[in-house]
Design a protein around this motif. Structure first.
Motif, PDB file in Angstrom:
ATOM      1  N   THR A   5       0.830  -1.200   0.000  1.00 55.02           N
ATOM      2  CA  THR A   5       0.000   0.000   0.000  1.00 55.02           C
ATOM      3  C   THR A   5       0.866   1.251   0.000  1.00 55.02           C
ATOM      4  O   THR A   5       0.602   2.211  -0.745  1.00 55.02           O
ATOM      5  CB  THR A   5      -0.927  -0.006   1.229  1.00 55.02           C
ATOM      6  N   TRP A   9       1.087   4.358  -2.644  1.00 56.22           N
ATOM      7  CA  TRP A   9       0.996   5.771  -2.284  1.00 56.22           C
ATOM      8  C   TRP A   9       2.204   6.534  -2.816  1.00 56.22           C
ATOM      9  O   TRP A   9       2.078   7.661  -3.292  1.00 56.22           O
ATOM     10  CB  TRP A   9       0.917   5.922  -0.769  1.00 56.22           C
ATOM     11  N   ASN A  10       3.375   5.914  -2.730  1.00 52.73           N
ATOM     12  CA  ASN A  10       4.598   6.574  -3.191  1.00 52.73           C
ATOM     13  C   ASN A  10       4.571   6.809  -4.695  1.00 52.73           C
ATOM     14  O   ASN A  10       5.242   7.722  -5.195  1.00 52.73           O
ATOM     15  CB  ASN A  10       5.816   5.735  -2.809  1.00 52.73           C
ATOM     16  N   TYR A  15       6.242   9.256  -0.412  1.00 54.97           N
ATOM     17  CA  TYR A  15       5.752   8.829   0.895  1.00 54.97           C
ATOM     18  C   TYR A  15       6.961   8.573   1.786  1.00 54.97           C
ATOM     19  O   TYR A  15       7.449   7.445   1.902  1.00 54.97           O
ATOM     20  CB  TYR A  15       4.859   7.590   0.779  1.00 54.97           C
ATOM     21  N   TYR A 337      -9.475   6.908  -3.487  1.00 52.36           N
ATOM     22  CA  TYR A 337      -9.173   7.058  -2.067  1.00 52.36           C
ATOM     23  C   TYR A 337     -10.091   8.094  -1.431  1.00 52.36           C
ATOM     24  O   TYR A 337     -10.640   7.866  -0.345  1.00 52.36           O
ATOM     25  CB  TYR A 337      -7.713   7.476  -1.877  1.00 52.36           C
ATOM     26  N   GLY A 374      -0.008  11.827   2.609  1.00 52.36           N
ATOM     27  CA  GLY A 374      -0.419  10.809   1.659  1.00 52.36           C
ATOM     28  C   GLY A 374      -1.802  11.033   1.078  1.00 52.36           C
ATOM     29  O   GLY A 374      -2.510  11.978   1.432  1.00 52.36           O
ATOM     30  N   PRO A 375      -2.236  10.123   0.177  1.00 55.88           N
ATOM     31  CA  PRO A 375      -3.517  10.300  -0.517  1.00 55.88           C
ATOM     32  C   PRO A 375      -4.733   9.961   0.330  1.00 55.88           C
ATOM     33  O   PRO A 375      -5.848  10.304  -0.035  1.00 55.88           O
ATOM     34  CB  PRO A 375      -3.403   9.332  -1.703  1.00 55.88           C
TER      35      PRO A 375
END
Length: 422
Positions: A5, A9-10, A15, A337, A374-375
């Motif tokens: 996960t 995100w990265n 991230y 998200y 993050g998202p």
């Protein structure tokens, strides 16, 4: 799964996470470089290679020359804030192999604050504390041979859905409540959903504040982390009073990161990796709710989650999204998200006093942290208890919370702590 996960995100935005420790010794750039590079090489934490398809990684080892940015001397807390913002928004360039660490230093007259920036997918906070402790030891004792106690770089992961009997069944049973909570959670207004820029600010709660927090938590029969969650929910709610006009979406949902090392049998074993779980708490916060009532309600939620051990792996919808999101474009992933995980904020809590070995009577060093928002989470409190103080870093996305709003949140948080009367 948590690691995969984070890698996803990265792909959308860097991230990263950052730890800053104050070293009580005069600044020497060459000595610092030797301590940093020598410690990383001694541990074999160099030449990181990722296998994205299998979700694994390894270190090739060998010598390394890390980037160490030297900042202008200044206040050990405020001086690094601009650099922390820059580092949170600067990606690690991933080649065939790469160095997942960067450093910066803030000199003081008789000390230096050292910041360690790391690619979050490869380590949790406890691993970084142990690494920084070894670097500090090497810096304070430059004439001694550098033989730090080795890390276990490839410990087994036991946080999957099939790692414990009944976990998958528990996840399935909890799914309807989780979906209902997300559907009842108010979505924050976002000025630009595609803008994932992270900003940072910081504040400290002193020794009297910490005593008051601990005493209040005991008097109310809640955990200290439950009290922090309640304080965050109460601090956030006035920023969006308009949510009360929506009968369907008026709840606030907050995430919390959980250290899984004890659960997975890795506590005290110097495992270097990512061993994290998470849970969510949701509250409607009707008018007239006191902080004590809120903390009690949150305690009941977290106690149920602990008893059923639902934090041991991500929720099923997060697992499903992790598997399906690669089929979508980056802009579509961000929208997914935002639609399905309308969180308001999150907390990551660390007690440095229990991790930083030191002679009897000596306090743990001044220490604070930051992590990319993050998202999923538009605002994150990185709470660190160090010595007799609590240092709290706030990472946030300005498209959700502008700087004045975050400063007001800080003021409300501190005011509520000052007013605690257990």
């Amino acid at each position: 799964m948590f690691q995969r996960t984070m890698l996803q995100w990265n792909d959308l935005h860097p991230y990263n996470a950052i730890h800053v420790v104050r070293i009580p010794a005069a600044f020497d750039s060459e000595r610092l470089a030797r301590a940093v590079n020598g410690t990383l090489a001694a541990h074999g934490l160099t030449g990181l290679t990722l296998d994205r398809g299998r979700g694994t990684y390894e270190y090739r080892g060998g010598p390394v020359t890390c980037e160490i940015r030297i900042l202008a001397a200044g206040d050990r807390h405020r001086a690094p804030c601009e650099e922390i913002e820059r580092q949170l928004n600067t990606p690690f360039i991933q080649g065939e192999s790469f160095n997942p660490f960067r450093f910066f230093a803030v000199p003081e007259p008789a000390a230096v604050s050292l910041g360690l920036v790391y690619f979050h997918a490869i380590a949790d906070a406890e691993a970084i504390v142990l690494l920084l402790r070894d670097i500090v030891t090497a810096y304070l004792h430059p004439g001694e041979p550098s033989r730090p106690q080795p890390f276990n770089l490839h410990p087994p992961y036991r946080d999957g859905l099939f790692s414990r009997p009944g976990l998958l069944a528990g996840k399935i049973a909890a799914l309807p409540v989780h979906i209902r909570n997300m559907r009842h959670t108010c979505r924050l207004v976002c000025r630009d959903v595609q803008d994932l820029t992270t900003a940072f600010t910081f504040f400290t709660l002193g020794s009297e504040d910490l005593k008051s927090l601990v005493t209040t938590a005991k008097a109310w029969d809640v955990k200290l982390n439950d009290l922090f969650l309640a304080l965050l929910v109460n601090s956030l709610s006035p920023t969006t009073h308009w949510r009360l006009g929506d009968p369907k979406r008026r709840h606030i949902s907050i995430g919390c990161i959980v250290n899984l090392r004890k659960e997975t049998g890795l506590a005290g074993r110097r495992a270097f990796g990512l061993f994290l779980g998470s849970w969510l708490v949701t509250h409607g916060l009707p008018e007239g709710t006191t902080l004590q009532q809120l903390a009690g309600d949150i305690r009941r939620q977290t106690l149920a989650l602990k008893q059923r051990r639902l934090y041991l792996s991500p929720s099923l919808d997060m697992v499903l999204s992790c598997l399906l999101l690669p089929r979508f474009s980056p802009p579509q992933r961000i929208k997914v998200y935002r639609k399905n995980y309308p969180l308001w904020g999150g907390i990551t809590n660390l007690n440095l006093n229990s991790l930083w070995e030191r002679p009897p009577g000596e306090k743990a060093p001044d220490y604070f942290r930051a992590v990319s928002a993050g998202p999923v989470t538009p605002l994150v409190l990185s709470v660190t208890t160090a010595g007799d103080a609590v240092n709290i870093g706030i990472s946030y996305r300005p498209v959700f919370f502008d700087r004045p709003a975050v400063e007001q949140l800080k003021a409300r948080f501190v005011e509520m702590v000052k007013q605690l009367q257990p």
